[in-house]
Design a protein around this motif. Structure first.
Motif, PDB file in Angstrom:
ATOM      1  N   LYS A 100      26.493 -32.374  82.625  1.00 42.57           N
ATOM      2  CA  LYS A 100      25.372 -33.313  82.591  1.00 42.57           C
ATOM      3  C   LYS A 100      25.141 -33.929  83.973  1.00 42.57           C
ATOM      4  O   LYS A 100      26.072 -34.170  84.730  1.00 42.57           O
ATOM      5  N   VAL A 101      23.870 -34.167  84.289  1.00 38.67           N
ATOM      6  CA  VAL A 101      23.512 -34.899  85.519  1.00 38.67           C
ATOM      7  C   VAL A 101      22.510 -35.989  85.141  1.00 38.67           C
ATOM      8  O   VAL A 101      21.749 -35.834  84.175  1.00 38.67           O
ATOM      9  N   ARG A 102      22.511 -37.072  85.896  1.00 40.86           N
ATOM     10  CA  ARG A 102      21.592 -38.188  85.612  1.00 40.86           C
ATOM     11  C   ARG A 102      20.520 -38.236  86.703  1.00 40.86           C
ATOM     12  O   ARG A 102      20.815 -38.125  87.887  1.00 40.86           O
ATOM     13  N   ILE A 103      19.272 -38.354  86.263  1.00 37.39           N
ATOM     14  CA  ILE A 103      18.159 -38.438  87.205  1.00 37.39           C
ATOM     15  C   ILE A 103      17.383 -39.739  86.970  1.00 37.39           C
ATOM     16  O   ILE A 103      17.401 -40.294  85.868  1.00 37.39           O
ATOM     17  N   LYS A 104      16.725 -40.223  88.010  1.00 28.10           N
ATOM     18  CA  LYS A 104      15.955 -41.460  87.942  1.00 28.10           C
ATOM     19  C   LYS A 104      14.465 -41.156  87.951  1.00 28.10           C
ATOM     20  O   LYS A 104      14.002 -40.347  88.757  1.00 28.10           O
ATOM     21  N   LEU A 105      13.724 -41.781  87.048  1.00 31.71           N
ATOM     22  CA  LEU A 105      12.271 -41.631  86.984  1.00 31.71           C
ATOM     23  C   LEU A 105      11.636 -42.921  87.496  1.00 31.71           C
ATOM     24  O   LEU A 105      11.898 -44.006  86.964  1.00 31.71           O
ATOM     25  N   GLU A 106      10.814 -42.794  88.521  1.00 29.02           N
ATOM     26  CA  GLU A 106      10.154 -43.957  89.099  1.00 29.02           C
ATOM     27  C   GLU A 106       9.086 -44.504  88.143  1.00 29.02           C
ATOM     28  O   GLU A 106       8.498 -43.751  87.366  1.00 29.02           O
ATOM     29  N   PRO A 107       8.835 -45.824  88.160  1.00 29.71           N
ATOM     30  CA  PRO A 107       7.772 -46.386  87.320  1.00 29.71           C
ATOM     31  C   PRO A 107       6.426 -45.716  87.618  1.00 29.71           C
ATOM     32  O   PRO A 107       6.109 -45.441  88.780  1.00 29.71           O
ATOM     33  N   GLY A 108       5.668 -45.455  86.584  1.00 32.11           N
ATOM     34  CA  GLY A 108       4.352 -44.845  86.757  1.00 32.11           C
ATOM     35  C   GLY A 108       4.387 -43.339  86.952  1.00 32.11           C
ATOM     36  O   GLY A 108       3.419 -42.742  87.419  1.00 32.11           O
ATOM     37  N   ILE A 109       5.481 -42.718  86.588  1.00 30.60           N
ATOM     38  CA  ILE A 109       5.571 -41.261  86.752  1.00 30.60           C
ATOM     39  C   ILE A 109       4.562 -40.578  85.839  1.00 30.60           C
ATOM     40  O   ILE A 109       4.299 -41.024  84.718  1.00 30.60           O
ATOM     41  N   GLN A 110       3.958 -39.504  86.316  1.00 29.34           N
ATOM     42  CA  GLN A 110       2.902 -38.825  85.580  1.00 29.34           C
ATOM     43  C   GLN A 110       3.448 -37.629  84.797  1.00 29.34           C
ATOM     44  O   GLN A 110       4.403 -36.970  85.217  1.00 29.34           O
ATOM     45  N   SER A 111       2.805 -37.370  83.667  1.00 30.62           N
ATOM     46  CA  SER A 111       3.159 -36.179  82.889  1.00 30.62           C
ATOM     47  C   SER A 111       2.813 -34.939  83.703  1.00 30.62           C
ATOM     48  O   SER A 111       1.753 -34.876  84.344  1.00 30.62           O
ATOM     49  N   GLY A 112       3.690 -33.963  83.723  1.00 25.74           N
ATOM     50  CA  GLY A 112       3.473 -32.756  84.526  1.00 25.74           C
ATOM     51  C   GLY A 112       4.192 -32.794  85.861  1.00 25.74           C
ATOM     52  O   GLY A 112       4.222 -31.786  86.577  1.00 25.74           O
ATOM     53  N   VAL A 157       5.152 -36.614  79.267  1.00 27.95           N
ATOM     54  CA  VAL A 157       4.996 -37.924  78.619  1.00 27.95           C
ATOM     55  C   VAL A 157       4.565 -37.694  77.172  1.00 27.95           C
ATOM     56  O   VAL A 157       3.524 -37.076  76.918  1.00 27.95           O
ATOM     57  N   TRP A 158       5.377 -38.186  76.248  1.00 27.01           N
ATOM     58  CA  TRP A 158       5.135 -37.959  74.824  1.00 27.01           C
ATOM     59  C   TRP A 158       4.180 -39.026  74.286  1.00 27.01           C
ATOM     60  O   TRP A 158       4.440 -40.218  74.367  1.00 27.01           O
ATOM     61  N   THR A 159       3.071 -38.569  73.719  1.00 26.41           N
ATOM     62  CA  THR A 159       2.078 -39.471  73.142  1.00 26.41           C
ATOM     63  C   THR A 159       2.277 -39.554  71.636  1.00 26.41           C
ATOM     64  O   THR A 159       2.223 -38.525  70.946  1.00 26.41           O
ATOM     65  N   PRO A 160       2.515 -40.755  71.091  1.00 27.21           N
ATOM     66  CA  PRO A 160       2.723 -40.875  69.638  1.00 27.21           C
ATOM     67  C   PRO A 160       1.446 -40.549  68.861  1.00 27.21           C
ATOM     68  O   PRO A 160       0.337 -40.851  69.302  1.00 27.21           O
ATOM     69  N   LYS A 161       1.617 -39.914  67.706  1.00 31.14           N
ATOM     70  CA  LYS A 161       0.463 -39.525  66.893  1.00 31.14           C
ATOM     71  C   LYS A 161       0.065 -40.626  65.900  1.00 31.14           C
ATOM     72  O   LYS A 161      -1.077 -40.660  65.429  1.00 31.14           O
ATOM     73  N   GLU A 162       1.004 -41.509  65.595  1.00 31.24           N
ATOM     74  CA  GLU A 162       0.716 -42.609  64.661  1.00 31.24           C
ATOM     75  C   GLU A 162       1.173 -43.924  65.268  1.00 31.24           C
ATOM     76  O   GLU A 162       2.219 -43.992  65.914  1.00 31.24           O
ATOM     77  N   LEU A 163       0.387 -44.986  65.071  1.00 36.77           N
ATOM     78  CA  LEU A 163       0.691 -46.319  65.599  1.00 36.77           C
ATOM     79  C   LEU A 163       0.609 -47.339  64.473  1.00 36.77           C
ATOM     80  O   LEU A 163      -0.213 -47.202  63.546  1.00 36.77           O
ATOM     81  N   ASN A 164       1.451 -48.376  64.553  1.00 40.53           N
ATOM     82  CA  ASN A 164       1.296 -49.472  63.598  1.00 40.53           C
ATOM     83  C   ASN A 164       0.184 -50.397  64.071  1.00 40.53           C
ATOM     84  O   ASN A 164      -0.406 -50.185  65.150  1.00 40.53           O
ATOM     85  N   LYS A 165      -0.130 -51.411  63.299  1.00 44.40           N
ATOM     86  CA  LYS A 165      -1.277 -52.279  63.597  1.00 44.40           C
ATOM     87  C   LYS A 165      -1.123 -52.968  64.948  1.00 44.40           C
ATOM     88  O   LYS A 165      -2.057 -53.017  65.766  1.00 44.40           O
ATOM     89  N   GLU A 166       0.084 -53.485  65.228  1.00 41.28           N
ATOM     90  CA  GLU A 166       0.311 -54.208  66.489  1.00 41.28           C
ATOM     91  C   GLU A 166       0.168 -53.285  67.694  1.00 41.28           C
ATOM     92  O   GLU A 166      -0.452 -53.650  68.702  1.00 41.28           O
TER      93      GLU A 166
END
Length: 374
Positions: free
Chosen positions: A292-304, A331-340
């Motif tokens: 295993k290796v650990r990688i860092k994702l910067e804030p605002g990273i784009q899908s792709g 970036v995984w987009t949820p298919k269902e959301l609750n009211k909030e």
């Protein structure tokens, strides 16, 4: 460093099959041991030429050599991997010499032939498949396999073949309009070994051989690919009489990895992150061939986005270091959301900070593919 096969035969990489064969015959006849008795340099060149021809005359081996060079056959031994011997050369290529040396391609003085021209028969090859994990491919491995092979039974004895007088060949003289022509063919009684069965133990077959199981160690170099074939010299079947064993041919197969996909020396990993992780940034632990290796994702990273971990791929079979591990961010987009959650994204709809604003440094899909293969 080993000489280039094309340079040995004096041909270009674009040479046709006919040109390769012609160049080899020329070199082989020039350095044939019958023409150069006791000349060790000619003997060595004779062997080198045969090794070069064995690879370049085979379309599959030639393609691998053109791509990987000599490293394609490292760990193979024998033909296609160095260590040529006279028995191999004359058993496989004797017909190329035609009648230039007594009609049978044989020679005298050293190697596998006696002064009387006896040719040592080579036993048949055995073929097995070895399946490797991605980790074994990346690091190289030594495998121990059990092989059932024919060997000469203990106590078996052979005697000189009376038909060919131990030469392994019979000659025939024919009268033609051009004069007396002499041709030589393999003796059909002894099969070319010059010997026939004398005493046969009870556990031996009609040729004086029996089946024996043996554990064979196979050293597999790092970086091998599916379909490659390695050779373990002398671990095939034995033949009757004064013979040499065949070889064990090992076909490489590879197992699929759960998360890593191989492409040449590079590896690919699909990393899925949530919208919140992409927005806020995070660190992730991912699979690699060394663990295993650990990688860092910067804030605002784009899908792709493709992150390249250099040297974390497969070791090059050419010995040119290792490939890279390419991490594909999705970036995984949820298919269902609750009211909030739904209310939050509705409030953000039309917000200037959530509008797509690709920068020049944000490459298109086609540019990413181009960079990936460059």
């Amino acid at each position: 460093m080993k000489e280039d096969y094309y340079d040995i035969l004096g041909i270009s990489k674009n040479a046709t099959a006919a040109e390769i064969k012609k160049a080899y015959r020329k070199k082989a006849l020039e350095h044939h041991p019958d023409k150069n008795p006791g000349n060790t340099k000619s003997e060595e060149m004779f062997k080198k030429s045969a090794e070069a021809y064995e690879v370049l005359s085979n379309a599959d081996k030639k393609a691998r050599y053109d791509q990987f060079g000599h490293a394609a056959f490292e760990g193979a031994g024998g033909f296609g991997g160095g260590g040529m011997n006279m028995d191999d050369i004359f058993s496989q290529f004797g017909d190329i010499f035609g009648s230039a040396f007594g009609g049978g391609g044989g020679f005298s003085g050293f190697g596998g032939f006696s002064g009387g021209g006896q040719r040592r028969v080579k036993g048949s090859n055995l073929r097995i498949r070895v399946k490797l994990t991605l980790e074994e491919v990346a690091n190289g491995v030594e495998k121990k396999v059990k092989v059932r092979r024919k060997v000469q039974a203990e106590g078996v004895t052979y005697k000189t073949c009376s038909t060919c007088a131990g030469r392994g060949q019979v000659t025939k003289i024919t009268n033609t309009i051009l004069g007396r022509m002499q041709t030589a063919t393999t003796c059909n009684v002894c099969g070319g070994s010059g010997e026939i069965l004398d005493k046969r133990p009870s556990d031996a077959d009609a040729q004086g051989l029996r089946i024996e199981e043996e554990t064979v160690s196979i050293k597999i170099p790092a970086g091998v690919e599916e379909g490659m074939q390695l050779k373990v010299p002398g671990k095939g079947n034995e033949a009757p009489g004064n013979s040499v064993p065949g070889d064990l041919l090992v076909a490489i197969e590879t197992k699929d990895h759960d998360t890593l996909k191989r492409e040449g020396d590079n590896l690919h990993y699909d990393l899925y992150v949530s919208i919140s992780e992409a927005v806020l940034g995070t660190s992730k632990e991912i699979d690699a061939v060394g663990g295993k290796v650990r990688i860092k994702l910067e804030p605002g990273i784009q899908s792709g986005k493709i992150l390249r971990l250099r040297g974390k791929g497969i070791s090059s079979i050419n010995g040119y270091g290792s490939g890279d591990l390419l991490v594909h961010v999705n970036v995984w987009t949820p298919k269902e959301l609750n009211k909030e959650q739904k209310e939050f994204f509705e409030r953000m709809s039309g917000n200037d900070n959530f509008e797509p604003k690709p920068e020049k440094s944000d490459k298109s899909f086609f540019e990413k593919v181009k960079d990936m293969f460059s």
